[in-house]
Design a protein around this motif. Structure first.
Motif, PDB file in Angstrom:
ATOM      1  N   SER A   2       0.826  -1.190   0.000  1.00 60.04           N
ATOM      2  CA  SER A   2       0.000   0.000   0.000  1.00 60.04           C
ATOM      3  C   SER A   2       0.871   1.255   0.000  1.00 60.04           C
ATOM      4  CB  SER A   2      -0.914  -0.016   1.224  1.00 60.04           C
ATOM      5  OG  SER A   2      -1.814   1.045   1.156  1.00 60.04           O
ATOM      6  N   MET A   3       0.582   2.180  -0.919  1.00 62.29           N
ATOM      7  CA  MET A   3       1.334   3.425  -1.053  1.00 62.29           C
ATOM      8  C   MET A   3       0.426   4.613  -0.757  1.00 62.29           C
ATOM      9  SD  MET A   3       4.485   3.073  -2.152  1.00 62.29           S
ATOM     10  CE  MET A   3       5.553   1.991  -3.053  1.00 62.29           C
ATOM     11  N   ILE A   4       1.018   5.630  -0.146  1.00 58.04           N
ATOM     12  CA  ILE A   4       0.343   6.887   0.118  1.00 58.04           C
ATOM     13  C   ILE A   4       1.046   7.959  -0.712  1.00 58.04           C
ATOM     14  CG2 ILE A   4      -0.282   8.578   1.887  1.00 58.04           C
ATOM     15  CD1 ILE A   4      -1.569   5.834   2.307  1.00 58.04           C
ATOM     16  N   PHE A   5       0.262   8.782  -1.428  1.00 55.90           N
ATOM     17  CA  PHE A   5       0.788   9.787  -2.346  1.00 55.90           C
ATOM     18  C   PHE A   5       0.139  11.127  -2.020  1.00 55.90           C
ATOM     19  CE2 PHE A   5       0.452  11.685  -6.755  1.00 55.90           C
ATOM     20  CZ  PHE A   5       1.800  11.874  -6.963  1.00 55.90           C
ATOM     21  N   GLY A   6       0.954  12.152  -1.786  1.00 57.43           N
ATOM     22  CA  GLY A   6       0.410  13.471  -1.473  1.00 57.43           C
ATOM     23  C   GLY A   6       1.505  14.504  -1.411  1.00 57.43           C
ATOM     24  N   GLY A   7       1.172  15.659  -0.860  1.00 57.16           N
ATOM     25  CA  GLY A   7       2.159  16.715  -0.723  1.00 57.16           C
ATOM     26  C   GLY A   7       1.503  18.072  -0.679  1.00 57.16           C
ATOM     27  N   TYR A   8       2.293  19.087  -1.021  1.00 57.81           N
ATOM     28  CA  TYR A   8       1.763  20.448  -1.037  1.00 57.81           C
ATOM     29  C   TYR A   8       2.488  21.271  -2.088  1.00 57.81           C
ATOM     30  CZ  TYR A   8       5.950  21.876   1.557  1.00 57.81           C
ATOM     31  OH  TYR A   8       7.248  22.114   1.943  1.00 57.81           O
ATOM     32  N   ILE A   9       1.848  22.356  -2.506  1.00 56.17           N
ATOM     33  CA  ILE A   9       2.472  23.318  -3.401  1.00 56.17           C
ATOM     34  C   ILE A   9       2.445  24.680  -2.725  1.00 56.17           C
ATOM     35  CG2 ILE A   9       1.977  22.083  -5.544  1.00 56.17           C
ATOM     36  CD1 ILE A   9      -0.339  24.057  -5.991  1.00 56.17           C
ATOM     37  N   VAL A  10       3.360  25.529  -3.143  1.00 57.42           N
ATOM     38  CA  VAL A  10       3.433  26.891  -2.648  1.00 57.42           C
ATOM     39  C   VAL A  10       3.155  27.810  -3.835  1.00 57.42           C
ATOM     40  CG1 VAL A  10       4.903  28.623  -1.559  1.00 57.42           C
ATOM     41  CG2 VAL A  10       5.148  26.204  -0.932  1.00 57.42           C
ATOM     42  N   ASP A  11       2.133  28.666  -3.698  1.00 63.73           N
ATOM     43  CA  ASP A  11       1.805  29.549  -4.813  1.00 63.73           C
ATOM     44  C   ASP A  11       2.717  30.769  -4.836  1.00 63.73           C
ATOM     45  OD1 ASP A  11       0.775  31.452  -3.018  1.00 63.73           O
ATOM     46  OD2 ASP A  11      -1.302  30.819  -3.335  1.00 63.73           O
ATOM     47  N   SER A  12       2.532  31.631  -5.833  1.00 67.54           N
ATOM     48  CA  SER A  12       3.415  32.784  -6.021  1.00 67.54           C
ATOM     49  C   SER A  12       3.372  33.778  -4.862  1.00 67.54           C
ATOM     50  CB  SER A  12       3.079  33.497  -7.332  1.00 67.54           C
ATOM     51  OG  SER A  12       1.728  33.920  -7.310  1.00 67.54           O
ATOM     52  N   SER A  13       2.298  33.754  -4.064  1.00 68.11           N
ATOM     53  CA  SER A  13       2.219  34.654  -2.904  1.00 68.11           C
ATOM     54  C   SER A  13       2.838  34.035  -1.656  1.00 68.11           C
ATOM     55  CB  SER A  13       0.764  35.032  -2.621  1.00 68.11           C
ATOM     56  OG  SER A  13       0.050  33.901  -2.148  1.00 68.11           O
ATOM     57  N   GLY A  14       3.300  32.775  -1.777  1.00 67.82           N
ATOM     58  CA  GLY A  14       3.917  32.087  -0.648  1.00 67.82           C
ATOM     59  C   GLY A  14       2.954  31.251   0.172  1.00 67.82           C
ATOM     60  N   ALA A  15       1.682  31.206  -0.232  1.00 68.55           N
ATOM     61  CA  ALA A  15       0.687  30.408   0.492  1.00 68.55           C
ATOM     62  C   ALA A  15       0.858  28.929   0.150  1.00 68.55           C
ATOM     63  CB  ALA A  15      -0.720  30.859   0.140  1.00 68.55           C
ATOM     64  N   ARG A  16       0.724  28.106   1.170  1.00 68.50           N
ATOM     65  CA  ARG A  16       0.879  26.652   1.013  1.00 68.50           C
ATOM     66  C   ARG A  16      -0.501  26.018   0.816  1.00 68.50           C
ATOM     67  NH1 ARG A  16       3.896  22.450   5.124  1.00 68.50           N
ATOM     68  NH2 ARG A  16       2.623  20.700   4.567  1.00 68.50           N
ATOM     69  N   LEU A  19      -2.219  19.110  -1.074  1.00 63.65           N
ATOM     70  CA  LEU A  19      -2.822  18.289  -2.119  1.00 63.65           C
ATOM     71  C   LEU A  19      -3.604  17.156  -1.471  1.00 63.65           C
ATOM     72  CD1 LEU A  19       0.213  18.014  -4.549  1.00 63.65           C
ATOM     73  CD2 LEU A  19      -1.734  19.558  -4.725  1.00 63.65           C
ATOM     74  N   LYS A  20      -4.582  16.671  -2.174  1.00 62.98           N
ATOM     75  CA  LYS A  20      -5.368  15.538  -1.694  1.00 62.98           C
ATOM     76  C   LYS A  20      -4.465  14.306  -1.582  1.00 62.98           C
ATOM     77  CE  LYS A  20      -9.154  12.562  -3.021  1.00 62.98           C
ATOM     78  NZ  LYS A  20     -10.023  12.160  -4.115  1.00 62.98           N
ATOM     79  N   VAL A  21      -4.566  13.593  -0.473  1.00 57.71           N
ATOM     80  CA  VAL A  21      -3.801  12.368  -0.276  1.00 57.71           C
ATOM     81  C   VAL A  21      -4.507  11.239  -1.019  1.00 57.71           C
ATOM     82  CG1 VAL A  21      -2.995  10.686   1.423  1.00 57.71           C
ATOM     83  CG2 VAL A  21      -2.899  13.128   1.940  1.00 57.71           C
ATOM     84  N   VAL A  22      -3.737  10.454  -1.771  1.00 60.15           N
ATOM     85  CA  VAL A  22      -4.287   9.345  -2.552  1.00 60.15           C
ATOM     86  C   VAL A  22      -3.606   8.059  -2.097  1.00 60.15           C
ATOM     87  CG1 VAL A  22      -4.591   8.384  -4.862  1.00 60.15           C
ATOM     88  CG2 VAL A  22      -4.643  10.875  -4.522  1.00 60.15           C
ATOM     89  N   GLU A  23      -4.411   7.043  -1.811  1.00 61.60           N
ATOM     90  CA  GLU A  23      -3.865   5.739  -1.452  1.00 61.60           C
ATOM     91  C   GLU A  23      -3.796   4.878  -2.708  1.00 61.60           C
ATOM     92  OE1 GLU A  23      -4.676   2.048   1.612  1.00 61.60           O
ATOM     93  OE2 GLU A  23      -5.594   3.992   2.003  1.00 61.60           O
ATOM     94  N   ASP A  24      -2.659   4.232  -2.891  1.00 60.22           N
ATOM     95  CA  ASP A  24      -2.400   3.375  -4.054  1.00 60.22           C
ATOM     96  C   ASP A  24      -2.783   4.064  -5.375  1.00 60.22           C
ATOM     97  OD1 ASP A  24      -1.398   1.260  -2.522  1.00 60.22           O
ATOM     98  OD2 ASP A  24      -3.413   0.517  -2.126  1.00 60.22           O
ATOM     99  N   PRO A  25      -2.112   5.180  -5.696  1.00 60.22           N
ATOM    100  CA  PRO A  25      -2.465   5.930  -6.904  1.00 60.22           C
ATOM    101  C   PRO A  25      -2.187   5.145  -8.180  1.00 60.22           C
ATOM    102  CG  PRO A  25      -0.370   6.678  -6.077  1.00 60.22           C
ATOM    103  CD  PRO A  25      -0.911   5.705  -5.058  1.00 60.22           C
ATOM    104  N   GLU A  26      -3.075   5.315  -9.142  1.00 60.14           N
ATOM    105  CA  GLU A  26      -2.848   4.715 -10.455  1.00 60.14           C
ATOM    106  C   GLU A  26      -1.903   5.621 -11.240  1.00 60.14           C
ATOM    107  OE1 GLU A  26      -6.230   3.144 -12.505  1.00 60.14           O
ATOM    108  OE2 GLU A  26      -7.384   3.096 -10.635  1.00 60.14           O
TER     109      GLU A  26
END
Length: 134
Positions: A2-16, A19-26
């Motif tokens: 089982s794999m967990i896939f996710g994270g975050y992005i930082v936009d141009s204003s610096g706001a974090r 991302l939606k966490v996905v289990e066993d992503p295709e």
């Protein structure tokens, strides 16, 4: 496996933005997420839900301004932690800033297709070939 896939992005204003966490992503989910954030800054992680000694357990992508740093964390047989990265011997022997930290340019790529390949291989097999990440 089982794999967990996710994270975050930082936009141009610096706001974090988480991302939606996905289990066993295709494969198409991995490609969609990576292509949608490829020109952003942030961190993407894929990890085994359960860690096993002697095997890789986490793949992390740090990205900023089209630069990608991919790090594969693993435990060796003695339980010691190790990290593998991409290695481009043709790259300059200099440092590149990603998210405020300096990394060797030889460990950084601008090739999003290579990043897709690494994440898809890790999702399928739980490892990445030593030919790609040393």
């Amino acid at each position: 496996m089982s794999m967990i896939f996710g994270g975050y992005i930082v936009d141009s204003s610096g706001a974090r933005h988480q991302l939606k966490v996905v289990e066993d992503p295709e494969e198409f989910v991995i490609r969609d997420v990576l292509s949608s954030i490829s020109e952003c800054s942030g961190v993407i992680t894929m990890r085994h839900e359960l860690e096993c000694e002697g095997q890789p357990y986490e793949l992390v992508l740090y990205l900023e301004s089209g630069n990608f740093l991919v790090m594969l964390s693993e435990y060796d047989r003695d339980g010691e932690h190790g990290v593998r990265t991409l290695t481009d011997l043709n790259s300059q022997n200099e440092l590149v800033s990603i998210l405020g930290e300096m990394y060797p340019a030889r460990a950084v790529t601008r090739d999003v297709e290579l990043v897709y390949t690494v994440f898809i291989e890790f999702a399928r097999t739980g490892n990445v070939s030593a030919d790609i990440m040393a």
